[in-house]
Design a protein around this motif. Structure first.
Motif, PDB file in Angstrom:
ATOM      1  N   ILE A  65      -4.003  -2.349   2.174  1.00 21.02           N
ATOM      2  CA  ILE A  65      -4.167  -0.899   2.110  1.00 21.02           C
ATOM      3  C   ILE A  65      -5.557  -0.489   2.571  1.00 21.02           C
ATOM      4  N   GLN A  66      -6.548  -1.337   2.317  1.00 24.74           N
ATOM      5  CA  GLN A  66      -7.892  -1.040   2.800  1.00 24.74           C
ATOM      6  C   GLN A  66      -7.956  -1.108   4.328  1.00 24.74           C
ATOM      7  N   THR A  67      -7.309  -2.116   4.898  1.00 26.92           N
ATOM      8  CA  THR A  67      -7.357  -2.309   6.349  1.00 26.92           C
ATOM      9  C   THR A  67      -6.622  -1.215   7.095  1.00 26.92           C
ATOM     10  N   LEU A  68      -5.463  -0.806   6.591  1.00 21.09           N
ATOM     11  CA  LEU A  68      -4.628   0.154   7.295  1.00 21.09           C
ATOM     12  C   LEU A  68      -4.912   1.611   6.927  1.00 21.09           C
ATOM     13  N   VAL A  69      -5.404   1.841   5.709  1.00 24.58           N
ATOM     14  CA  VAL A  69      -5.525   3.226   5.251  1.00 24.58           C
ATOM     15  C   VAL A  69      -6.957   3.581   4.843  1.00 24.58           C
ATOM     16  N   PHE A  70      -7.484   2.896   3.826  1.00 25.70           N
ATOM     17  CA  PHE A  70      -8.742   3.342   3.231  1.00 25.70           C
ATOM     18  C   PHE A  70      -9.902   3.351   4.224  1.00 25.70           C
ATOM     19  N   TYR A  71     -10.240   2.196   4.784  1.00 24.36           N
ATOM     20  CA  TYR A  71     -11.389   2.138   5.684  1.00 24.36           C
ATOM     21  C   TYR A  71     -11.190   2.983   6.944  1.00 24.36           C
ATOM     22  N   LEU A 105      -6.789  11.123   1.617  1.00 23.06           N
ATOM     23  CA  LEU A 105      -5.998   9.922   1.856  1.00 23.06           C
ATOM     24  C   LEU A 105      -6.784   8.669   1.480  1.00 23.06           C
ATOM     25  N   ALA A 106      -8.062   8.636   1.830  1.00 23.11           N
ATOM     26  CA  ALA A 106      -8.892   7.476   1.523  1.00 23.11           C
ATOM     27  C   ALA A 106      -9.054   7.283   0.020  1.00 23.11           C
ATOM     28  N   VAL A 107      -9.361   8.361  -0.698  1.00 28.01           N
ATOM     29  CA  VAL A 107      -9.589   8.258  -2.145  1.00 28.01           C
ATOM     30  C   VAL A 107      -8.313   7.838  -2.866  1.00 28.01           C
ATOM     31  N   ILE A 108      -7.200   8.450  -2.493  1.00 29.16           N
ATOM     32  CA  ILE A 108      -5.931   8.134  -3.139  1.00 29.16           C
ATOM     33  C   ILE A 108      -5.572   6.664  -2.956  1.00 29.16           C
ATOM     34  N   SER A 109      -5.839   6.125  -1.770  1.00 30.65           N
ATOM     35  CA  SER A 109      -5.418   4.755  -1.475  1.00 30.65           C
ATOM     36  C   SER A 109      -6.248   3.689  -2.177  1.00 30.65           C
ATOM     37  N   SER A 110      -7.406   4.068  -2.715  1.00 29.02           N
ATOM     38  CA  SER A 110      -8.330   3.057  -3.226  1.00 29.02           C
ATOM     39  C   SER A 110      -8.356   2.883  -4.738  1.00 29.02           C
ATOM     40  N   SER A 113      -1.552  16.197  -2.367  1.00 29.33           N
ATOM     41  CA  SER A 113      -2.041  14.975  -2.997  1.00 29.33           C
ATOM     42  C   SER A 113      -0.895  14.082  -3.426  1.00 29.33           C
ATOM     43  N   THR A 114       0.183  14.690  -3.958  1.00 27.80           N
ATOM     44  CA  THR A 114       1.345  13.912  -4.372  1.00 27.80           C
ATOM     45  C   THR A 114       1.988  13.208  -3.178  1.00 27.80           C
ATOM     46  N   LEU A 115       2.095  13.919  -2.047  1.00 24.95           N
ATOM     47  CA  LEU A 115       2.688  13.327  -0.850  1.00 24.95           C
ATOM     48  C   LEU A 115       1.811  12.211  -0.291  1.00 24.95           C
ATOM     49  N   LEU A 116       0.499  12.427  -0.289  1.00 18.60           N
ATOM     50  CA  LEU A 116      -0.410  11.382   0.188  1.00 18.60           C
ATOM     51  C   LEU A 116      -0.341  10.152  -0.716  1.00 18.60           C
ATOM     52  N   SER A 117      -0.239  10.394  -2.028  1.00 19.71           N
ATOM     53  CA  SER A 117      -0.110   9.285  -2.970  1.00 19.71           C
ATOM     54  C   SER A 117       1.164   8.496  -2.708  1.00 19.71           C
ATOM     55  N   ALA A 118       2.258   9.221  -2.490  1.00 19.47           N
ATOM     56  CA  ALA A 118       3.534   8.555  -2.201  1.00 19.47           C
ATOM     57  C   ALA A 118       3.436   7.743  -0.914  1.00 19.47           C
ATOM     58  N   GLY A 119       2.761   8.303   0.094  1.00 23.36           N
ATOM     59  CA  GLY A 119       2.581   7.571   1.343  1.00 23.36           C
ATOM     60  C   GLY A 119       1.765   6.305   1.155  1.00 23.36           C
ATOM     61  N   SER A 120       0.702   6.394   0.369  1.00 18.06           N
ATOM     62  CA  SER A 120      -0.135   5.217   0.112  1.00 18.06           C
ATOM     63  C   SER A 120       0.639   4.142  -0.643  1.00 18.06           C
ATOM     64  N   ILE A 121       1.438   4.571  -1.614  1.00 22.94           N
ATOM     65  CA  ILE A 121       2.257   3.614  -2.374  1.00 22.94           C
ATOM     66  C   ILE A 121       3.274   2.945  -1.461  1.00 22.94           C
ATOM     67  N   LEU A 122       3.878   3.737  -0.545  1.00 25.52           N
ATOM     68  CA  LEU A 122       4.863   3.185   0.387  1.00 25.52           C
ATOM     69  C   LEU A 122       4.221   2.134   1.308  1.00 25.52           C
ATOM     70  N   VAL A 123       3.047   2.441   1.854  1.00 20.50           N
ATOM     71  CA  VAL A 123       2.348   1.477   2.708  1.00 20.50           C
ATOM     72  C   VAL A 123       2.026   0.208   1.926  1.00 20.50           C
ATOM     73  N   THR A 124       1.626   0.368   0.677  1.00 20.54           N
ATOM     74  CA  THR A 124       1.329  -0.792  -0.173  1.00 20.54           C
ATOM     75  C   THR A 124       2.571  -1.655  -0.355  1.00 20.54           C
ATOM     76  N   LEU A 125       3.704  -1.021  -0.630  1.00 22.92           N
ATOM     77  CA  LEU A 125       4.951  -1.771  -0.840  1.00 22.92           C
ATOM     78  C   LEU A 125       5.421  -2.463   0.429  1.00 22.92           C
ATOM     79  N   ILE A 126       5.193  -1.838   1.579  1.00 21.98           N
ATOM     80  CA  ILE A 126       5.547  -2.477   2.853  1.00 21.98           C
ATOM     81  C   ILE A 126       4.775  -3.777   3.021  1.00 21.98           C
TER      82      ILE A 126
END
Length: 447
Positions: free
Chosen positions: A97-103, A354-359, A415-428
């Motif tokens: 998640i850091q490589t694809l989203v946070f950083y 997006l960055a804060v939510i993903s971390s 924020s809810t949608l971004l959180s859901a997106g971050s969770i989805l990327v994590t699960l992938i």
């Protein structure tokens, strides 16, 4: 996780602390006053207090984080920590998640902020090309070697403090000082407890980045001595700067006026220095966000490299390559390249959210990891221990849980949608990890 042996250990405490300060002091200190005083209804008191409260929570998090970082001083930061504490797949998901989203999101957000200020001089039509160009320049500088990237970090951290010092010093010398600073706490009809929660979430972005020094621990000369100094000292300096400069803002302009300004620091400079003041601060912001962007490229590429070195990412053999300067150039290009794609959106606030939510989910797991390590490794040598244990780790954990709950349920639909997106990327990342590891095992058997 075995520590990577190929990276040179040539980073000292100055570069490490500069990475903390450089990554954190970016755009938040210049832009957040508007959001803060909007939330407080134009009242200054709780807004100023929230900088202190959030700073203390960040120091508690930093003190907690430092114990884990010292016990596991490996390049990769949280990837290495969570793999040791929990399991390889948890560490991988943090790095994924850091490589694809946070950083990339942080890199692109800061590049967009740079371009927004540059647009004052060259026009808005060049904003996106400038944002992408800044990232490409930083990729090039970091490919020259960690000492070059670290040197850039030190230089720009020093330079970015100049406009901040000017605003602080001249704010107090030339400002009227007649505006309210500590009262009233909030506007009429507002609940201070609810407002404080909103303020802390807003201000946490301004403190984002203090964990990045852990990602370069494997390249530090003396991580056991220097890492706690860099993390705790860096966050303490940041909190002091934020507190003083926000009082300086109020010394010049009242809170209700700051709430109506999209660039409050520029407005303060205009009041202090005249027409040239806005341009001066614009240049200062450009310097500030460039240094922050460099810090995220430096640290983020090491996370990707750490995953590739253990053959956990697709194309790991390519991403784990070190160039003649002994830096992971392909990992630098990967993280920076994704940042270039994100930067095309040109949406600063969306990218930062997006960055804060993903971390924060993985930050909180790291805080909990301190207690788990105390239980699982009771006899381990600890050259650094969290003070006031377990109070400080509990403060960090509670803060993390609050941020997660707020972002998912309380901060609005975006924020809810971004959180859901971050969770989805994590699960992938779970099937990706299993597939890549399966292929790595098969390759080993063929050999």
């Amino acid at each position: 996780m075995n520590e990577n042996k190929g990276l040179k250990k040539n980073l000292g405490v100055a570069t490490a602390m500069a990475t903390v300060v450089g990554c954190v002091i970016g755009s938040g200190v210049f832009f957040k006053p508007q959001a803060i005083y909007t939330v407080t209804g134009g009242a200054p008191g709780l807004g100023i207090l929230a900088w202190v409260i959030t700073g203390l929570a960040s120091i508690a998090a930093a003190l907690t984080f430092a114990e884990v970082a010292i016990m596991i001083p490996k390049t990769g930061g949280m990837v290495a920590y969570l793999e040791e504490i929990y399991s390889p797949i948890v560490g991988f998901l943090a790095g994924w998640i850091q490589t694809l989203v946070f950083y990339p999101a942080m890199i692109s957000a800061l590049a967009v902020a740079f371009a927004q200020q540059a647009a004052l001089f060259v026009g808005e039509s060049f904003m996106i090309p400038i944002a992408v160009g800044v990232i490409i320049l930083i990729i090039f500088l970091n490919s020259l070697g960690s000492s070059v990237g670290g040197g850039v970090q030190v230089i720009f951290t020093v330079c970015k403090l100049i406009p901040l010092l000017l605003l602080m010093v001249f704010g107090f010398l030339k400002g009227g000082g007649g505006n309210a600073i500590f009262t009233p706490m909030v506007g009429e009809g507002l609940n201070p407890a609810v407002v404080l929660g909103q303020l802390m979430v807003a201000i946490l972005f301004a403190f984002e980045g203090w964990t990045n020094v852990g990602a370069i621990a494997g390249e530090m000369k003396k991580p056991g001595r220097d890492l706690p100094i860099a993390i705790v000292g860096g966050v303490s300096v940041i909190m002091a700067v934020y507190f003083v400069i926000n009082i300086a803002y109020l010394w010049v302009l009242p809170a209700d006026q700051l709430a109506s300004l999209s660039a409050p620091a520029s407005a303060v400079a205009l009041e202090l220095f005249g027409e040239m003041g806005g341009k001066l601060v614009a240049v200062g912001i450009m310097i500030s966000v460039f240094g922050a962007c460099n810090g995220f490229v430096l640290s983020g590429s090491r996370v990707a490299y750490s995953l590739a070195a253990t053959k956990s990412l697709p194309f790991s053999d390519t991403l784990a390559v070190l160039n003649k300067a002994q830096v992971p150039v392909n990992s630098i290009i990967l993280v920076g390249g994704i940042g270039c794609i994100y930067a095309v959106s040109g949406r600063f606030n969306l990218l930062t959210d997006l960055a804060v939510i993903s971390s924060w989910m993985f930050y909180t797991l790291t805080f909990i990891g301190v207690m788990k390590l105390r239980r699982d490794w009771p006899d381990a040598v600890r050259t650094y221990k969290v003070p006031l244990y377990p109070v400080v780790p509990i403060i960090a954990i509670v803060s993390g849980i609050y941020v997660i709950i707020n972002q998912i349920f309380l901060a609005g639909i975006q924020s809810t949608l971004l959180s859901a997106g971050s969770i989805l990327v994590t699960l992938i990342g779970i099937p990706v990890y299993r597939n890549v590891r399966k292929r790595a095992v098969l390759q080993e058997k063929k050999r």
